[in-house]
Design an enzyme around this catalytic site. Structure first.
Site, mmCIF file in Angstrom:
data_model
loop_
_atom_site.group_PDB
_atom_site.id
_atom_site.type_symbol
_atom_site.label_atom_id
_atom_site.label_comp_id
_atom_site.label_asym_id
_atom_site.label_seq_id
_atom_site.Cartn_x
_atom_site.Cartn_y
_atom_site.Cartn_z
ATOM 1 N N TYR A 21 0.830 -1.205 0.000
ATOM 2 C CA TYR A 21 0.000 0.000 0.000
ATOM 3 C C TYR A 21 0.866 1.258 0.000
ATOM 4 C CZ TYR A 21 -3.518 -3.471 1.376
ATOM 5 O OH TYR A 21 -4.324 -4.580 1.443
ATOM 6 N N HIS A 27 0.328 -12.085 0.867
ATOM 7 C CA HIS A 27 -0.721 -11.231 0.277
ATOM 8 C C HIS A 27 -1.556 -11.990 -0.772
ATOM 9 C CE1 HIS A 27 -1.547 -6.673 -0.360
ATOM 10 N NE2 HIS A 27 -2.641 -7.358 -0.533
HETATM 11 P P1 NDP Z 1 -13.783 -0.774 1.694
HETATM 12 O O1 NDP Z 1 -14.897 -1.664 1.278
HETATM 13 O O2 NDP Z 1 -13.317 -0.790 3.084
HETATM 14 O O3 NDP Z 1 -14.204 0.690 1.268
HETATM 15 C C1 NDP Z 1 -13.415 1.815 1.511
HETATM 16 C C2 NDP Z 1 -14.204 3.030 1.031
HETATM 17 O O4 NDP Z 1 -15.371 3.155 1.845
HETATM 18 C C3 NDP Z 1 -13.445 4.331 1.157
HETATM 19 O O5 NDP Z 1 -13.771 5.091 -0.002
HETATM 20 C C4 NDP Z 1 -14.018 4.974 2.401
HETATM 21 O O6 NDP Z 1 -14.022 6.378 2.308
HETATM 22 C C5 NDP Z 1 -15.440 4.478 2.374
HETATM 23 N N1 NDP Z 1 -16.057 4.408 3.710
HETATM 24 C C6 NDP Z 1 -15.507 3.974 4.869
HETATM 25 N N2 NDP Z 1 -16.388 4.034 5.879
HETATM 26 C C7 NDP Z 1 -17.543 4.525 5.349
HETATM 27 C C8 NDP Z 1 -18.810 4.816 5.881
HETATM 28 N N3 NDP Z 1 -19.097 4.613 7.172
HETATM 29 N N4 NDP Z 1 -19.752 5.326 5.051
HETATM 30 C C9 NDP Z 1 -19.494 5.518 3.738
HETATM 31 N N5 NDP Z 1 -18.298 5.252 3.174
HETATM 32 C C10 NDP Z 1 -17.327 4.753 3.973
HETATM 33 O O7 NDP Z 1 -12.588 -1.090 0.662
HETATM 34 P P2 NDP Z 1 -11.035 -1.359 0.798
HETATM 35 O O8 NDP Z 1 -10.567 -1.751 -0.553
HETATM 36 O O9 NDP Z 1 -10.329 -0.245 1.443
HETATM 37 O O10 NDP Z 1 -10.958 -2.658 1.732
HETATM 38 C C11 NDP Z 1 -10.760 -2.574 3.132
HETATM 39 C C12 NDP Z 1 -9.344 -2.963 3.525
HETATM 40 O O11 NDP Z 1 -9.111 -4.334 3.222
HETATM 41 C C13 NDP Z 1 -8.245 -2.243 2.742
HETATM 42 O O12 NDP Z 1 -8.080 -0.900 3.145
HETATM 43 C C14 NDP Z 1 -7.083 -3.145 3.009
HETATM 44 O O13 NDP Z 1 -6.550 -2.917 4.293
HETATM 45 C C15 NDP Z 1 -7.738 -4.518 2.889
HETATM 46 N N6 NDP Z 1 -7.679 -5.069 1.518
HETATM 47 C C16 NDP Z 1 -6.968 -6.237 1.329
HETATM 48 C C17 NDP Z 1 -6.853 -6.796 0.091
HETATM 49 C C18 NDP Z 1 -6.061 -8.051 -0.079
HETATM 50 O O14 NDP Z 1 -5.760 -8.434 -1.222
HETATM 51 N N7 NDP Z 1 -5.695 -8.715 0.992
HETATM 52 C C19 NDP Z 1 -7.487 -6.200 -1.111
HETATM 53 C C20 NDP Z 1 -8.278 -5.020 -0.800
HETATM 54 C C21 NDP Z 1 -8.361 -4.511 0.460
HETATM 55 P P3 NDP Z 1 -13.005 7.325 3.157
HETATM 56 O O15 NDP Z 1 -11.640 6.761 2.957
HETATM 57 O O16 NDP Z 1 -13.238 8.651 2.553
HETATM 58 O O17 NDP Z 1 -13.422 7.260 4.600
#
Ligand code: NDP
Length: 285
Positions: A55, A114
């Site tokens: 990341y 990962h």
């Molecule tokens: P998410 O499904 O967690 O969505 C993140 C988005 O949702 C951001 O745009 C955030 O906005 C928004 N958000 C957060 N809280 C709220 C809320 N209460 N209401 C409305 N919108 C909200 O997607 P991610 O891809 O980030 O997945 C979560 C985590 O999983 C990643 O950050 C990472 O740590 C992990 N991951 C792991 C992967 C793997 O291959 N192992 C692949 C993808 C993710 P804002 O930032 O503006 O708050």
């Protein structure tokens, strides 16, 4: 209804919502906001923090390292991930040491492969055991491994020590319910649900606007996003790791720990987003 904690390796209990960090550390102007959001989350009990060397090319780990300054490290269950091409031999030791430096800590609570790459699972398990022996990680797990990969892993020497599988899981993507999730539940291996908000709906058009989701959100006087999280953690042994870079979102996400969906509401959601009745390949981003 699942109880609101998951237990890693039969040892450490964590609230069923943690904090993701993908896309943090990419923009210096947002850094303080991201640090503040992570700290607010820890304060509200979202004590599992998930990051990765990938990341922002290490930048997200640096943001986490900064957020943990001032005595917060010991309150947190810290998870990071190694690239598949670093997941064996000396490369893995070097990658882990670099993560520790960026995170300004001596030890990771959990270190994940990962996704599967060219190193054999046996080589990765062996180096994970070395990292444990060196005191650099407390336990290890995997990410993006499908059911058949897990069967292979569990047969590798030491493979049964795997402490988690982190996979994509949200209301609009339920493939793991066919085989992977029930198997992990049976083995007491917690599933870390990534993209639990489908990246704020971007991965599944209409998810947050769906009428069943909206109706249930209105009944609980909460947001659609909170219902998505409550749904994910209604499954035993599943922890959701939403990424939020504002304190307001973190507060909403923490409140979702207290939402209990009724069996009627779960049926409504099942009808709107049915689980597949046959094997589908593991969904990934
Ligand atoms: P998410 O499904 O967690 O969505 C993140 C988005 O949702 C951001 O745009 C955030 O906005 C928004 N958000 C957060 N809280 C709220 C809320 N209460 N209401 C409305 N919108 C909200 O997607 P991610 O891809 O980030 O997945 C979560 C985590 O999983 C990643 O950050 C990472 O740590 C992990 N991951 C792991 C992967 C793997 O291959 N192992 C692949 C993808 C993710 P804002 O930032 O503006 O708050």
């Amino acid at each position: 209804m699942a109880d609101n904690n998951v237990v890693f390796a039969g040892q450490v209990s964590q609230p069923a919502i943690g904090q993701g960090t993908w896309y943090m550390g990419e923009n210096a102007r947002l850094r303080q906001k991201e640090v503040d959001a992570l700290r607010a989350g820890i304060d509200l009990g979202l004590t599992l923090i998930d990051t990765a060397e990938m990341y922002a090319d290490g930048g997200a780990e640096e943001v986490v390292g900064e957020a943990l300054q001032g005595g917060l490290r010991d309150k947190v269950f810290l998870v990071s991930k190694v690239y598949p091409w670093n997941a064996g031999g000396k490369k893995a030791i070097a990658a882990c040491e670099a993560s520790l430096r960026r995170l300004k800590t001596e030890v990771l609570d959990l270190y994940l492969l990962h996704w599967r790459g060219n190193y054999s699972l046996a080589e990765t398990v062996e180096v994970m055991e070395t990292l444990i022996a060196q005191g650099k990680i407390r336990r290890w797990g995997v990410s993006n491994l499908d059911y058949s990969d897990m069967q292979e892993l569990i047969r590798v020497r030491g493979g049964d020590a795997c402490a988690t599988n982190q996979v994509l899981y949200h209301l609009g993507s339920r493939g793991i319910e066919y085989d992977l999730l029930p198997w992990c539940q049976q083995q007491a291996i917690p599933v870390m649900a990534y993209c639990p908000l489908a990246q704020a709906g971007r991965l599944r058009d209409g998810l947050l606007e769906n009428s069943a989701v909206r109706e249930i959100a209105a009944a609980h006087n909460v947001s659609a996003a909170q219902i998505l999280l409550a749904w994910v953690i209604s499954h035993q042994g599943v922890i959701a790791i939403p990424k939020a870079s504002s304190v307001a979102h973190v507060q909403e996400n923490a409140e979702a720990l207290n939402i209990t969906l009724s069996s009627e509401e779960l049926v409504l959601l099942d009808n709107a987003f049915p689980a597949p009745g046959r094997k589908t390949p593991l969904d990934v981003v």
